[in-house]
Write an enzyme that holds these catalytic residues in place. Structure first.
Site, PDB file in Angstrom:
ATOM      1  N   ASP A   1     -56.579 -66.379  18.575  1.00  0.00           N
ATOM      2  CA  ASP A   1     -57.995 -66.396  18.874  1.00  0.00           C
ATOM      3  C   ASP A   1     -58.078 -66.260  20.390  1.00  0.00           C
ATOM      4  OD1 ASP A   1     -60.706 -66.614  18.961  1.00  0.00           O
ATOM      5  OD2 ASP A   1     -60.818 -68.234  17.498  1.00  0.00           O
TER       6      ASP A   1
HETATM    7  C1  BGC Z   1     -63.843 -66.796  18.043  1.00  0.00           C
HETATM    8  C2  BGC Z   1     -63.242 -65.690  17.210  1.00  0.00           C
HETATM    9  C3  BGC Z   1     -63.678 -64.360  17.767  1.00  0.00           C
HETATM   10  C4  BGC Z   1     -63.235 -64.280  19.213  1.00  0.00           C
HETATM   11  C5  BGC Z   1     -63.584 -62.973  19.891  1.00  0.00           C
HETATM   12  C6  BGC Z   1     -63.573 -66.631  19.516  1.00  0.00           C
HETATM   13  O1  BGC Z   1     -64.334 -67.512  20.238  1.00  0.00           O
HETATM   14  O2  BGC Z   1     -63.350 -68.035  17.600  1.00  0.00           O
HETATM   15  O3  BGC Z   1     -63.622 -65.815  15.875  1.00  0.00           O
HETATM   16  O4  BGC Z   1     -63.165 -63.317  17.002  1.00  0.00           O
HETATM   17  O5  BGC Z   1     -63.855 -65.330  19.942  1.00  0.00           O
HETATM   18  O6  BGC Z   1     -64.939 -62.866  20.110  1.00  0.00           O
END
Ligand code: BGC
Length: 736
Positions: A267
């Site tokens: 993530d």
């Molecule tokens: C989220 C993810 C997301 C990523 C990119 C993170 O804060 O938990 O689910 O894909 O950001 O935007």
């Protein structure tokens, strides 16, 4: 030299190289007639250490660099999971403000789950994949399949409910649909992201059994049945190690037991350590800043754990290059599946079919919870005046919520949809309550005067024949939004008080809850109708109005239980250590008894049970029979019965089959969902329905053995309209 020029030079150099070394003989890695594994090995053998390092971490918020010298393209990603997100600037979370990055907003995954319709999940994935492809994305950051454990969790709306079987059945076709377009789906957040509170640090303590029976099955299905090409790690820890580089979860289970051959990515900012990232299965590091979370240098990609620090450790012999090679093989495989597949389709954007899919999912997902005296449907000619009250009748709910935010080209509000059906002269609208604009990490106050909103709403309700109240949650911080959880199950922004006041002046009230989570309903006995609606996306208003007026017969079923009180939910029953934990650790004391498994087994009835959803018509279940009485573990049980639509309207019923073991050696839930089918029936129509359950699916996970075990025993088969509305039962026996 700018990036474009570099790319052009490298392609020319490559071409000259090819002609020189064999007069137009294509190098193996570019030769489409060669097996992919050979191409991967060839590409890998041509890459320098630095080029390989560059490929395993981000170069911008949503891209990685590829290998320009060899003509291996950049990889571009986008959230996910409900539409293709708007563009961001290169190295910040600021929106790029393009004018061509609006999308079709599909309903949130909680709504998709409520359709109980896997065929729709395929169409959803396919449509989303087409838009992603058109927008030149190689990975779409979704779907999410973490289990709904508590009604407070900020991201439940992005997930598929409390049941591992339902999530597994729905996630597979979604992935196939997306990937059909040569775009990788990226199932997330692996694993145990069941709360957003303290998500960056919390260490989840959960039994092996609950992990295997409840929290992993949908991920496993995504990999072994859906063939997903990418997986995203979660922010939290498991067994004291961050999930994005977790030996047990990634090396042993995901890549080992399940044979995942795709890319494991972080993530954004969930890597924390070079050694662990290198050794414990992480392939690609994406990020926010350099400390993994929120602060740090801009454009600090060289400082990422899998960038210069990794390079240094390989150079000085602390880490073997073979670890890097394995990551690059996986990344190259993803390229061959996506941006290096010259046969992939071109995609489409904002097509009529996309809108149609968004609408159908929304229509099939809305759940009719209560319908006293046939309050719904409200036929257009039935009332002279309908008061529509509540902010959620007009609020743009495709915005906010965190990374799943969307710039929808259209978002039809419920109010607009209702006006189109009933005419502006029959509708009077009053906002009633107000929240602020959505913002990440803070709740903004509304600029409205709360008292005058209430006064206006009560006056509107007083003069109307019926009231439609549109409330629930929204995508603001500490509502249905990533980054934190709700503080309680109550409706926010004074909605309970407002409803109380409305009910004093008008008894004919129907409530539409727009949310991705259960809310408490102290006014339930006093209202005539309740619908659970969701974040429905572009076609929200059309779908809602169609169900309310009866053009569409509701067929959604709850993908989670709605408890009477928060303490009735298994996670909350055991106190703070069980949820939310102490800031360092959370202990899943509810173990395998999540959702209806808890309510049924502990005999604590839910207000509305899992699988519940009414229809405007009636379905009668005929006698149930199985093909045999006694089965071996390798057999499949075939269950047959007749389903009849005996009401006055065409409709669809999701028949659910729950299985419970009679005398298990270990505690087991009273029953568990093992099969379902959505059956469409014209009024008066009857159909023979057949469902199949492999006996192997009767197994439970034994911590001690450890592994999956089917015990020789009697098993009760319940054919049901919801987890509490059992229509027919039968019994089968399993012998060793
Ligand atoms: C989220 C993810 C997301 C990523 C990119 C993170 O804060 O938990 O689910 O894909 O950001 O935007």
């Amino acid at each position: 030299m700018n990036r474009v020029m570099k790319r052009i030079y490298s392609v020319i150099a490559l071409w000259i190289g090819c002609c020189w070394g064999g007069m137009a003989q294509t190098p193996v890695y570019l030769d489409e007639t060669k097996p992919v594994d050979e191409r991967i090995e060839d590409a890998l053998s041509r890459m320098t250490l630095e080029e390989k390092i560059a490929m395993c971490h981000a170069q911008s918020k949503f891209s990685t660099p590829g290998c320009p010298r060899l003509g291996i393209p950049e990889i571009w990603m986008s959230d996910g999971p409900h539409g293709v997100r708007m563009e961001h600037v290169w190295d910040d979370w600021v929106h790029a403000d393009w004018t061509n990055d609006s999308c079709t907003a599909y309903p949130a995954l909680s709504c998709l789950a409520a359709t109980f319709n896997p065929e729709l999940a395929y169409r959803y994935g396919y449509a989303l994949g087409e838009e992603a492809r058109f927008r030149k994305k190689d990975i779409i950051l979704g779907p999410g399949v973490n289990i709904y454990r508590t009604p407070l969790s900020g991201r439940n709306f992005e997930y598929m409910g409390e049941d591992p079987y339902l999530s597994s059945v729905m996630v597979v076709p979604y992935i196939r649909g997306v990937q059909q377009n040569g775009v990788a789906a990226c199932v997330k957040h692996f694993a145990l992201n069941n709360q957003e509170k303290w998500r960056d640090t919390i260490d989840v303590v959960v039994s092996e059994r609950a992990l295997n029976e409840i929290y992993l099955p949908a991920f496993k299905a995504a990999v072994t049945e859906g063939g997903v090409w990418a997986v995203m790690g979660s922010y939290n820890k498991y067994k004291g190690t961050y999930c994005s580089h977790n030996d047990t979860l990634i090396n042993r289970i995901l890549k080992g037991e399940w044979g995942f051959d795709g890319v494991m990515l972080t993530d954004w900012g969930s890597a924390h350590n070079t050694d662990e990232a290198a050794r414990f299965g992480l392939d690609l590091e994406m990020g926010t800043w350099t400390n993994g979370l929120t602060w740090g240098l801009s454009s600090a990609y060289d400082q990422y754990y899998l960038a210069q620090p990794f390079l240094r450790k390989i150079r000085n012999g602390e880490l073997p290059e073979s670890l890097l090679d394995d990551k690059i093989r996986r990344i190259l495989r993803l390229c061959y599946r996506t941006n290096m597949d010259r046969n992939r389709p071109y995609g489409r954007k904002l097509a009529e079919e996309h809108t149609a899919v968004a609408r159908q999912v929304a229509e099939e997902g809305i759940v009719l919870l209560k319908n006293k005296n046939d309050f719904f449907p409200i036929r257009p000619e039935r009332y002279r005046k309908i008061a529509v009250i509540g902010e959620n009748a007009v609020k743009r709910l495709t915005q906010g919520g965190g990374s799943s935010e969307l710039k929808a080209r259209n978002e039809v509000s419920p109010l607009q949809g209702l006006i189109e059906v009933y005419g502006a002269d029959r509708i009077v609208y009053s906002m009633g309550y107000a929240s602020g604009a959505p913002d990440y990490n803070r709740a903004l106050p509304s600029g409205y005067d709360a008292d005058s909103l209430v006064r206006c709403a009560v006056a509107a309700a007083k003069g109307a024949d019926a009231v439609l109240f549109f409330g629930g949650l929204n995508k603001n911080f500490r509502q249905d939004c990533e980054g934190d959880d709700r503080g309680s199950m109550e409706l926010p922004f004074g909605q309970d008080d407002l409803l109380d006041k409305i009910l004093k002046v008008n008894k004919n009230v129907g409530v539409v809850i727009v949310s991705g989570n259960a809310v408490s309903m102290p006014w339930l006995d006093r209202v005539n109708g309740v619908m659970q609606s969701w974040y429905l996306g572009s076609e929200a208003g059309h779908a809602t109005a169609a169900v309310i007026c009866g053009e569409v017969n509701p067929s959604g079923k709850l993908p989670f239980s709605i408890p009477r009180r928060l303490e009735d939910n298994g996670a909350h029953h055991f106190g703070e250590m069980s949820y939310p934990g102490d800031g360092t650790t959370v202990v899943y004391r509810d173990d395998i008894l999540v959702g209806y498994r808890w309510h049924d087994t502990r005999k604590i009835p839910a207000l509305f049970p899992f699988g519940h959803g009414l229809s405007y018509t009636r379905f009668d279940y005929g006698k149930v029979c199985t093909d045999k009485r006694v089965y071996a573990v390798s057999d499949t049980v075939r269950i047959r019965f007749e389903l009849a639509n005996t009401g006055a309207m065409d409709g669809a019923e999701t028949v659910q089959v729950y299985v419970g073991q009679k005398s298990p050696s270990e505690e087991r839930p009273v029953k568990e969902l093992k099969a379902f089918k959505k059956v469409f029936l014209k009024k008066g129509e009857r159909k023979n329905v057949t469902l199949e359950i492999p006996v192997a699916a009767f197994a439970f996970y034994h911590d001690a053995l450890p592994g999956w075990t089917v015990e020789a025993d009697k098993y009760r088969i319940a054919v049901a309209s919801s987890s509490r509305d059992i229509r027919r039962t039968t019994e089968v026996e399993v012998t060793k």
